[in-house]
Every structure is written in structure tokens, then in C-alpha cells.
Design a protein around this motif. Sequence first.
Motif, PDB file in Angstrom:
ATOM      1  N   VAL A  53     -46.799  -5.537  36.196  1.00 44.35           N
ATOM      2  CA  VAL A  53     -47.015  -5.193  37.604  1.00 44.35           C
ATOM      3  C   VAL A  53     -47.296  -6.447  38.431  1.00 44.35           C
ATOM      4  N   MET A  54     -47.188  -6.272  39.747  1.00 44.16           N
ATOM      5  CA  MET A  54     -47.665  -7.287  40.683  1.00 44.16           C
ATOM      6  C   MET A  54     -49.038  -6.849  41.198  1.00 44.16           C
ATOM      7  N   VAL A  55     -49.855  -7.838  41.517  1.00 44.11           N
ATOM      8  CA  VAL A  55     -51.236  -7.581  41.920  1.00 44.11           C
ATOM      9  C   VAL A  55     -51.439  -8.062  43.352  1.00 44.11           C
TER      10      VAL A  55
ATOM     11  N   THR B 230     -38.347  -4.610  48.612  1.00 40.16           N
ATOM     12  CA  THR B 230     -38.852  -5.152  49.878  1.00 40.16           C
ATOM     13  C   THR B 230     -39.771  -6.352  49.688  1.00 40.16           C
ATOM     14  N   TYR B 231     -40.088  -6.685  48.435  1.00 39.85           N
ATOM     15  CA  TYR B 231     -40.950  -7.837  48.142  1.00 39.85           C
ATOM     16  C   TYR B 231     -40.159  -9.070  47.728  1.00 39.85           C
ATOM     17  N   CYS B 232     -38.884  -8.902  47.398  1.00 36.24           N
ATOM     18  CA  CYS B 232     -38.187  -9.922  46.608  1.00 36.24           C
ATOM     19  C   CYS B 232     -37.243 -10.782  47.449  1.00 36.24           C
TER      20      CYS B 232
ATOM     21  N   LEU C 131     -38.874  -5.323  31.774  1.00 34.77           N
ATOM     22  CA  LEU C 131     -38.630  -4.546  32.986  1.00 34.77           C
ATOM     23  C   LEU C 131     -39.991  -4.132  33.540  1.00 34.77           C
ATOM     24  N   ARG C 132     -40.504  -4.918  34.449  1.00 32.71           N
ATOM     25  CA  ARG C 132     -41.805  -4.552  35.015  1.00 32.71           C
ATOM     26  C   ARG C 132     -41.668  -3.252  35.800  1.00 32.71           C
ATOM     27  N   PHE C 133     -42.672  -2.384  35.709  1.00 34.25           N
ATOM     28  CA  PHE C 133     -42.603  -1.176  36.544  1.00 34.25           C
ATOM     29  C   PHE C 133     -43.269  -1.418  37.900  1.00 34.25           C
ATOM     30  N   GLU C 134     -43.807  -2.600  38.096  1.00 32.20           N
ATOM     31  CA  GLU C 134     -44.301  -3.143  39.373  1.00 32.20           C
ATOM     32  C   GLU C 134     -45.583  -2.487  39.882  1.00 32.20           C
ATOM     33  N   THR C 135     -45.656  -1.173  39.840  1.00 33.89           N
ATOM     34  CA  THR C 135     -46.890  -0.426  40.124  1.00 33.89           C
ATOM     35  C   THR C 135     -46.690   0.973  39.569  1.00 33.89           C
TER      36      THR C 135
ATOM     37  N   GLU D 204     -35.087 -17.726  44.254  1.00 35.81           N
ATOM     38  CA  GLU D 204     -36.326 -17.806  45.020  1.00 35.81           C
ATOM     39  C   GLU D 204     -36.890 -16.410  45.256  1.00 35.81           C
ATOM     40  N   ILE D 205     -37.466 -15.803  44.199  1.00 34.42           N
ATOM     41  CA  ILE D 205     -38.031 -14.464  44.365  1.00 34.42           C
ATOM     42  C   ILE D 205     -39.270 -14.511  45.254  1.00 34.42           C
ATOM     43  N   TYR D 206     -39.978 -15.643  45.221  1.00 32.97           N
ATOM     44  CA  TYR D 206     -41.077 -15.901  46.168  1.00 32.97           C
ATOM     45  C   TYR D 206     -41.031 -17.381  46.507  1.00 32.97           C
ATOM     46  N   PRO D 207     -41.683 -17.779  47.623  1.00 37.01           N
ATOM     47  CA  PRO D 207     -41.540 -19.170  48.055  1.00 37.01           C
ATOM     48  C   PRO D 207     -42.393 -20.143  47.239  1.00 37.01           C
TER      49      PRO D 207
ATOM     50  N   GLY E  68     -48.654 -10.680  37.505  1.00 37.07           N
ATOM     51  CA  GLY E  68     -48.756 -11.844  38.387  1.00 37.07           C
ATOM     52  C   GLY E  68     -49.170 -11.421  39.772  1.00 37.07           C
ATOM     53  N   PRO E  69     -49.728 -12.355  40.542  1.00 37.28           N
ATOM     54  CA  PRO E  69     -50.073 -12.041  41.929  1.00 37.28           C
ATOM     55  C   PRO E  69     -48.803 -11.830  42.744  1.00 37.28           C
ATOM     56  N   TYR E  70     -48.836 -10.865  43.640  1.00 38.14           N
ATOM     57  CA  TYR E  70     -47.737 -10.686  44.604  1.00 38.14           C
ATOM     58  C   TYR E  70     -47.783 -11.840  45.606  1.00 38.14           C
ATOM     59  N   LEU E  71     -46.633 -12.479  45.809  1.00 37.27           N
ATOM     60  CA  LEU E  71     -46.540 -13.613  46.732  1.00 37.27           C
ATOM     61  C   LEU E  71     -45.532 -13.257  47.817  1.00 37.27           C
ATOM     62  N   PRO E  72     -45.987 -13.047  49.053  1.00 38.16           N
ATOM     63  CA  PRO E  72     -45.071 -12.615  50.116  1.00 38.16           C
ATOM     64  C   PRO E  72     -43.978 -13.646  50.355  1.00 38.16           C
TER      65      PRO E  72
ATOM     66  N   ASP F 235     -36.365   5.023  37.984  1.00 36.97           N
ATOM     67  CA  ASP F 235     -37.520   5.370  37.168  1.00 36.97           C
ATOM     68  C   ASP F 235     -37.628   4.380  36.013  1.00 36.97           C
ATOM     69  N   ARG F 236     -38.363   3.310  36.263  1.00 41.92           N
ATOM     70  CA  ARG F 236     -38.453   2.235  35.271  1.00 41.92           C
ATOM     71  C   ARG F 236     -39.268   2.660  34.059  1.00 41.92           C
ATOM     72  N   ILE F 237     -40.203   3.579  34.276  1.00 39.73           N
ATOM     73  CA  ILE F 237     -41.016   4.018  33.136  1.00 39.73           C
ATOM     74  C   ILE F 237     -40.150   4.811  32.162  1.00 39.73           C
TER      75      ILE F 237
ATOM     76  N   GLN G 213     -32.859 -13.825  32.434  1.00 41.98           N
ATOM     77  CA  GLN G 213     -33.299 -13.006  33.563  1.00 41.98           C
ATOM     78  C   GLN G 213     -32.340 -13.167  34.737  1.00 41.98           C
ATOM     79  N   ALA G 214     -32.230 -12.112  35.549  1.00 44.03           N
ATOM     80  CA  ALA G 214     -31.328 -12.160  36.709  1.00 44.03           C
ATOM     81  C   ALA G 214     -31.701 -11.082  37.708  1.00 44.03           C
ATOM     82  N   GLY G 215     -31.135 -11.196  38.904  1.00 43.25           N
ATOM     83  CA  GLY G 215     -31.137 -10.055  39.808  1.00 43.25           C
ATOM     84  C   GLY G 215     -30.322  -8.938  39.162  1.00 43.25           C
TER      85      GLY G 215
HETATM   86  N1  SAH Z   1     -33.991  -8.067  38.436  1.00 39.49           N
HETATM   87  C1  SAH Z   1     -34.971  -8.091  37.369  1.00 39.49           C
HETATM   88  C2  SAH Z   1     -35.826  -9.364  37.384  1.00 39.49           C
HETATM   89  C3  SAH Z   1     -36.668  -9.494  38.624  1.00 39.49           C
HETATM   90  S1  SAH Z   1     -37.634 -10.968  38.784  1.00 39.49           S
HETATM   91  C4  SAH Z   1     -35.825  -6.867  37.483  1.00 39.49           C
HETATM   92  O1  SAH Z   1     -35.840  -6.281  38.563  1.00 39.49           O
HETATM   93  O2  SAH Z   1     -36.487  -6.519  36.520  1.00 39.49           O
HETATM   94  C5  SAH Z   1     -38.990 -10.631  37.698  1.00 39.49           C
HETATM   95  C6  SAH Z   1     -40.279 -10.166  38.345  1.00 39.49           C
HETATM   96  O3  SAH Z   1     -40.693 -11.042  39.354  1.00 39.49           O
HETATM   97  C7  SAH Z   1     -40.215  -8.839  39.035  1.00 39.49           C
HETATM   98  O4  SAH Z   1     -40.242  -7.776  38.124  1.00 39.49           O
HETATM   99  C8  SAH Z   1     -41.447  -8.874  39.934  1.00 39.49           C
HETATM  100  O5  SAH Z   1     -42.582  -8.331  39.274  1.00 39.49           O
HETATM  101  C9  SAH Z   1     -41.663 -10.379  40.131  1.00 39.49           C
HETATM  102  N2  SAH Z   1     -41.515 -10.713  41.566  1.00 39.49           N
HETATM  103  C10 SAH Z   1     -40.436 -10.521  42.344  1.00 39.49           C
HETATM  104  N3  SAH Z   1     -40.719 -10.868  43.626  1.00 39.49           N
HETATM  105  C11 SAH Z   1     -42.002 -11.281  43.641  1.00 39.49           C
HETATM  106  C12 SAH Z   1     -42.893 -11.743  44.658  1.00 39.49           C
HETATM  107  N4  SAH Z   1     -42.499 -11.837  45.923  1.00 39.49           N
HETATM  108  N5  SAH Z   1     -44.155 -12.087  44.301  1.00 39.49           N
HETATM  109  C13 SAH Z   1     -44.550 -12.002  43.025  1.00 39.49           C
HETATM  110  N6  SAH Z   1     -43.764 -11.562  42.031  1.00 39.49           N
HETATM  111  C14 SAH Z   1     -42.506 -11.204  42.330  1.00 39.49           C
END
Ligand code: SAH
Length: 342
Positions: free
Chosen positions: A187-189, A55-57, A145-149, A297-300, A217-221, A168-170, A93-95
Motif C-alpha cells: 500500500v501507499m501511506v 490519479t496518483y501516478c 501487485l500492490r493493492f494500494e489501499t 517518473e511515478i513520483y517526482p 511506501g509513503p505516497y508522494l504527490p 480487483d487487485r485482491i 516492472q512497468a506501467g
Molecule cells: N503498473 C504496475 C507498477 C506500478 S509502480 C502496477 O500498477 O502494479 C509500483 C508502485 O509504485 C505502485 O503500486 C504504487 O504503490 C507506487 N506508486 C505509484 N505512484 C506513486 C506515488 N505518486 N507515490 C508513491 N508511490 C507511488
Amino acid sequence: MITRAEIVDWLHEDDPVRLAELWRRADDVRRRVMGDEVQLRGLVEVSNHCVRRCTYCGIRAGAPVTRYRMSPLEIFECAMQATALGYGTVVLQAGEDPGLELDIVSETIRAIRKRTELAITLSLGERSGAELAAWRQAGADRYLLRFETSNRELYERIHPARADEPSDRIAMLGRLRALGYEIGGGVMVGLPGQTRDDLADDVEMFARLDLDMIGVGPYLPHPATPLAGEARPDWDSELMTYRMVALARLACPGANIPGTTALATVNRADGRELALARGANVLMPNLTPTRYREHYEIYPDKACLRETAPVCDGCLRGRLQTIGRTVGSGRGDARRTAVGEP
Ligand code: SAH
């Protein structure tokens, strides 16, 4: 080793004079354990197709982006460019893209392995055990593979499972380790609903997983995503990211920690330099062909969107020179031997 109480205290610390002490401690450990060399990893965003609905990507399934998938030859050419620029690692890296089939990825890895000395890092999302094993066999060295949180409830909110299996990424990081990969998490912050206690759990998780690489990295909506409208924590996520970089260094002295593109995006002037002064030791210049880059464009408003690889390279080297750091040579593996107390 840094204690839970210390981690929590630092996450609450706002006094710049006290924070300077955290930055100094992290920088000391980084210098002592990893040295002054900054490793450059060439990042190739090989596909923005994705089957997931995080929902963030901004490249989640159904998002209104132009989709692309690089051919094996195009990927190989980017790897050759990484070598030509003197980098020790290429990151693919990829989706989460089933179109990047097992054999296609294996052959691409083999071609790069045969023709270069590069360490090969994959970051292709949650893939099957058979795929991960085959790619390791083909010569891939590392997996990001970030576990994001580490907050399970928040994770499920931002990263819905696929219908057929739980996410379960962990656990997957454990499987990657067993296959012999160097493993990277992170993780994202500043996610909606995230707390400082969650971040403290994240730092403890970095140490428990004994990560080789930690990306924060900071979470960017992204406006085209469901999470964009939700309220974020009231902290400054750039500053909180520096706290996390520093704490990651104290918790995992021998890990490779990048100054991330997301940090460069919130602070174009010197986000990466500040990360490098506060515990980080890696940068990831973007080698994706410029015609594809804007679509990943995972974030703008991502930093460094239009610069070609040689321009990015020159810019980063110049930045490193101004902060008195040198460019690393070789593959830049993590330091996994015992390193003593920070
Ligand atoms: N499909 C791969 C790569 C994802 S992109 C995977 O899921 O592992 C790499 C990282 O970008 C993600 O793990 C996430 O932490 C970060 N990311 C994705 N969307 C983001 C956003 N809106 N703001 C900040 N970081 C983001």
C-alpha cells in the motif's frame, strides 16, 4: 499474532520511547525469522507506457512523459548485470502496457531462466489470466501487485477501473497464488482521505492474503496528476510508513519486506536503513539503464536517479556495512513454514 487493537494502538502511538519498543519487536522478529542477510533484488523498469489513469501516478495514460519500452535484449542484459552483481532476483516492472505482449514477455523470461539462476519477479499491473498463466509457465516465480489501499471507496477514487472490467487487485492476488506465484502486495501511506483505520485494515489484509512480499511506501504527490491538489492526512507519512513496515513484519513474520525507494526519496540520508532496522529485509537497487530511468517518473525527484548500477550497488553495500547487516545470497524466497509467535 498481533491483534487488531494492538495494530490500531501502534498506529496512534507518538511517544518515541514507546515507538522504540515497536521497532525493537519488529527487528527481533525479522532477525529470528529472516536472519541478518539483506536480499538485493535488481529492479528493471522495462516500460513506462500505461493504459490506466491512476490519479496518483506520474506515468498514467496521457501524462506528459517521454515514453519508452525496453527491447527483450536490453531487458536480458539488465538481468545479466543482476547476476554479475551477485543478486538473486530480477524484478521486471512497468506501467500496464499491452505493448509488452504475451509472447515477448514469455520469451524474455525464458531467456533469463535459461542463462541465469535468478528468481524472476514480474510487476506489470493487471494482466489477463492467460498472460499470467503463460508467464508462470515460462518460468516467472513471483508477482508484485500492490493493492494500494484496502479501503474500496478510496481505491476506486485513486485507481479507476478500465471501461471493460472492474479492478480487483485482491482477487487477482488470489489468482496469482493459485497459479503458483509467490505473491507481493502493499500500500501507499498518506493518501488523501486515508485513515489510520484503513491502515489497520491493510495490515490485517497482508496477513489474510498470507503475502510473501509486502511493499509499503509513503505516497508522494506528482504535480501532473489529479490527486496532487488534494489534502493529505495530517500525519508524518515517513514515520507512518515505518510503523506500517514494523506492523507488517509482526503480522507476516516470514514475508520479504523492502526498504522502498519512496522511503529513500523522503529521507535520502537513512530512510532505507531505518526501514531495515524496523522490520525490513530487502533492498531493490535500480538496474534500469540510466537513459530510461528519469522517464519512469511515478513520483517526482526519485532517489538514485542518475547513479549507474555498479555505483548503486557499491553505495548500498556500504550502507549495509555501516548498520551491521550482510548481503544475502541465493534467491531469498519467503519463509512460508510456520514460524511461531512474534
Ligand atoms: N503498473 C504496475 C507498477 C506500478 S509502480 C502496477 O500498477 O502494479 C509500483 C508502485 O509504485 C505502485 O503500486 C504504487 O504503490 C507506487 N506508486 C505509484 N505512484 C506513486 C506515488 N505518486 N507515490 C508513491 N508511490 C507511488
